[in-house]
Design an enzyme around this catalytic site. Structure first.
Site, PDB file in Angstrom:
ATOM      1  N   ASP A  49       0.615  -1.260   0.125  1.00  0.00           N
ATOM      2  CA  ASP A  49      -0.046   0.066   0.127  1.00  0.00           C
ATOM      3  C   ASP A  49       0.774   1.257  -0.029  1.00  0.00           C
ATOM      4  O   ASP A  49       0.319   2.196   0.476  1.00  0.00           O
ATOM      5  CB  ASP A  49      -0.988  -0.007   1.229  1.00  0.00           C
ATOM      6  CG  ASP A  49      -0.380   0.030   2.450  1.00  0.00           C
ATOM      7  OD1 ASP A  49       0.803  -0.174   2.576  1.00  0.00           O
ATOM      8  OD2 ASP A  49      -1.064   0.552   3.447  1.00  0.00           O
ATOM      9  N   GLU A  99      -2.769  -0.545  -3.857  1.00  0.00           N
ATOM     10  CA  GLU A  99      -3.889  -0.961  -2.905  1.00  0.00           C
ATOM     11  C   GLU A  99      -5.222  -0.114  -2.971  1.00  0.00           C
ATOM     12  O   GLU A  99      -4.973   1.257  -3.204  1.00  0.00           O
ATOM     13  CB  GLU A  99      -3.511  -0.865  -1.439  1.00  0.00           C
ATOM     14  CG  GLU A  99      -4.775  -1.429  -0.689  1.00  0.00           C
ATOM     15  CD  GLU A  99      -4.534  -1.226   0.866  1.00  0.00           C
ATOM     16  OE1 GLU A  99      -4.348  -2.188   1.406  1.00  0.00           O
ATOM     17  OE2 GLU A  99      -4.764  -0.282   1.339  1.00  0.00           O
TER      18      GLU A  99
HETATM   19  P1  0O2 Z   1      -2.508   3.932   6.465  1.00  0.00           P
HETATM   20  O1  0O2 Z   1      -1.829   4.313   5.174  1.00  0.00           O
HETATM   21  O2  0O2 Z   1      -1.904   4.760   7.572  1.00  0.00           O
HETATM   22  O3  0O2 Z   1      -3.674   3.841   6.408  1.00  0.00           O
HETATM   23  P2  0O2 Z   1      -2.178  -4.319   9.256  1.00  0.00           P
HETATM   24  O4  0O2 Z   1      -2.106  -5.564   9.676  1.00  0.00           O
HETATM   25  O5  0O2 Z   1      -3.769  -3.743   9.410  1.00  0.00           O
HETATM   26  O6  0O2 Z   1      -1.553  -3.678   9.779  1.00  0.00           O
HETATM   27  P3  0O2 Z   1      -2.001  -5.104   6.515  1.00  0.00           P
HETATM   28  O7  0O2 Z   1      -1.779  -6.314   6.683  1.00  0.00           O
HETATM   29  O8  0O2 Z   1      -1.286  -4.407   5.359  1.00  0.00           O
HETATM   30  O9  0O2 Z   1      -1.959  -4.035   7.758  1.00  0.00           O
HETATM   31  O10 0O2 Z   1      -3.246  -4.887   5.621  1.00  0.00           O
HETATM   32  P4  0O2 Z   1      -4.918  -4.437   6.043  1.00  0.00           P
HETATM   33  O11 0O2 Z   1      -5.295  -5.037   7.340  1.00  0.00           O
HETATM   34  O12 0O2 Z   1      -5.446  -4.827   4.873  1.00  0.00           O
HETATM   35  O13 0O2 Z   1      -4.582  -2.774   6.123  1.00  0.00           O
HETATM   36  C1  0O2 Z   1      -4.098  -1.797   5.055  1.00  0.00           C
HETATM   37  C2  0O2 Z   1      -4.709  -0.827   5.173  1.00  0.00           C
HETATM   38  O14 0O2 Z   1      -6.093  -0.730   5.405  1.00  0.00           O
HETATM   39  C3  0O2 Z   1      -4.179   0.056   6.325  1.00  0.00           C
HETATM   40  O15 0O2 Z   1      -3.214   0.785   6.059  1.00  0.00           O
HETATM   41  C4  0O2 Z   1      -5.557   0.895   6.551  1.00  0.00           C
HETATM   42  O16 0O2 Z   1      -5.262   2.185   5.793  1.00  0.00           O
HETATM   43  C5  0O2 Z   1      -6.561   0.308   6.249  1.00  0.00           C
HETATM   44  N1  0O2 Z   1      -7.068  -0.186   7.578  1.00  0.00           N
HETATM   45  C6  0O2 Z   1      -6.898  -1.649   8.002  1.00  0.00           C
HETATM   46  N2  0O2 Z   1      -7.388  -1.896   9.335  1.00  0.00           N
HETATM   47  C7  0O2 Z   1      -8.060  -0.898   9.756  1.00  0.00           C
HETATM   48  C8  0O2 Z   1      -8.702  -0.315  10.865  1.00  0.00           C
HETATM   49  O17 0O2 Z   1      -8.832  -1.127  12.002  1.00  0.00           O
HETATM   50  N3  0O2 Z   1      -8.794   1.080  10.932  1.00  0.00           N
HETATM   51  C9  0O2 Z   1      -8.588   2.050  10.173  1.00  0.00           C
HETATM   52  N4  0O2 Z   1      -8.858   3.414  10.212  1.00  0.00           N
HETATM   53  N5  0O2 Z   1      -7.988   1.429   8.697  1.00  0.00           N
HETATM   54  C10 0O2 Z   1      -7.399   0.182   8.791  1.00  0.00           C
HETATM   55  P5  0O2 Z   1      -2.017   1.361   7.248  1.00  0.00           P
HETATM   56  O18 0O2 Z   1      -0.992   0.429   7.178  1.00  0.00           O
HETATM   57  O19 0O2 Z   1      -2.686   1.316   8.602  1.00  0.00           O
HETATM   58  O20 0O2 Z   1      -1.568   2.683   6.841  1.00  0.00           O
END
Ligand code: 0O2
Ligand code: 0O2
Length: 264
Positions: free
Chosen positions: A73, A140
């Site tokens: 992402d 993403e």
């Molecule tokens: P940003 O750019 O600050 O938004 P994770 O395990 O959740 O740390 P993973 O495995 O890369 O991350 O994938 P996931 O769960 O699909 O999450 C990717 C992105 O989805 C996150 O990016 C958020 O933008 C969003 N997201 C996922 N879970 C949540 C949540 O509980 N609350 C909010 N507000 N957003 C969420 P990042 O890395 O947080 O970065």
């Protein structure tokens, strides 16, 4: 990585975000041009901040030289929809595209996260044409409703405030708010046709009003100022409460006058 190298590393991601935004915005424009309902309400996009990239790389143990393969992402595009069932339509539109390859999808709409987070994620591989040739990057898509976006934006800022350690009583409240936001989405879905009709009516009326305005301006340009101001008064009366048939009648009258004066 030195600052200069970060800039170079992030350039294709910046280009990808801009290109993807343009492509998705033009889908919306196409629907509007055809006077059809668009499942896309609006789009935003961003390239992840270097500090967030480093934080995430640290959390998932991703070596910097593996970032481009393992961090999905760095380029992120968010697609906001009015109604829950629009999400699936957007997913299908993206699945049909030939200019990007879907690597995998995560359905957090059906499988809500523990935090209460809902969104549909699609991870794609996207080719960017740079000066020195083509480069494939990962990006993403987050597809969500306005209510899901409202909740996620607030929860995200609280996470920032509490450095990912939101106190449990606030967490519970957030979870309840997420459920309430989802109920709102479901209730809105039940009256979707009603809302779409109202929006359509608004668009039809705005189109008619701007066509009448253009015709009034044409009357002015051929020197018929008294007629133009008479029609302007009639239009003003219809703008707030006028029905479509009344606006249509007025349009025909103005157009008939223009034709008449052009012949003289
Ligand atoms: P940003 O750019 O600050 O938004 P994770 O395990 O959740 O740390 P993973 O495995 O890369 O991350 O994938 P996931 O769960 O699909 O999450 C990717 C992105 O989805 C996150 O990016 C958020 O933008 C969003 N997201 C996922 N879970 C949540 C949540 O509980 N609350 C909010 N507000 N957003 C969420 P990042 O890395 O947080 O970065
Ligand atoms: P329009 O015609 O208003 O839809 P940039 O291209 O970098 O200059 P970017 O990324 O398009 O800017 O702008 P930004 O600030 O990320 O916002 C993206 C678009 O989403 C903007 O529209 C905002 O007006 C729109 N937007 C933000 N919040 C909302 C909202 O709550 N509802 C609606 N309907 N739109 C919102 P554009 O791209 O300027 O064009």
């Amino acid at each position: 990585m030195a600052i200069k190298n970060w800039k170079e590393f992030l350039t294709p991601y910046e280009q990808a975000v801009e290109e993807l935004k343009v492509k998705l915005k033009s889908i919306r424009k196409e629907y509007r041009r055809k006077n059809e309902y668009s499942p896309i309400e609006f789009i935003t996009g961003r390239v992840k901040e270097v500090s967030s990239i480093l934080e995430k790389a640290n959390k998932f143990n991703i070596p910097l030289q593996r970032l481009q393969y393992e961090m999905e992402d760095i380029a992120g595009v968010r697609i906001m929809c009015q109604f829950v069932d629009d999400i699936q339509r957007v997913v299908e539109i993206i699945r049909e595209r030939k200019d990007m390859q879907i690597l995998y999808e995560k359905d957090y709409v059906a499988n809500v996260k523990g935090s209460g987070y809902r969104s549909y994620h699609m991870i794609i591989k996207y080719p960017v044409n740079m000066a020195e040739g083509q480069k494939e990057i990962l990006a993403e898509f987050q597809i969500r409703t306005l209510a899901m976006n409202f909740w996620a934006t607030i929860e995200h800022s609280l996470n920032y405030k509490y450095k990912q350690q939101i106190p449990s009583e606030i967490k519970q409240k957030l979870k309840k708010a997420a459920d309430a936001a989802f109920r709102l989405d479901e209730e809105m879905l039940e009256i979707k046709d009603e809302i779409k009709d109202a929006q359509k009516l608004f668009e039809v009326k705005s189109d008619l009003i701007s066509t009448i305005m253009n015709n009034i301006l044409s009357l002015m340009s051929i020197g018929k100022l008294a007629e133009a101001s008479r029609y302007q008064v009639s239009l003003n009366k219809l703008i707030e409460e006028g029905e479509v048939w009344e606006l249509n009648n007025l349009l025909h009258l103005v157009q008939r006058d223009i034709e008449k004066y052009k012949e003289i």
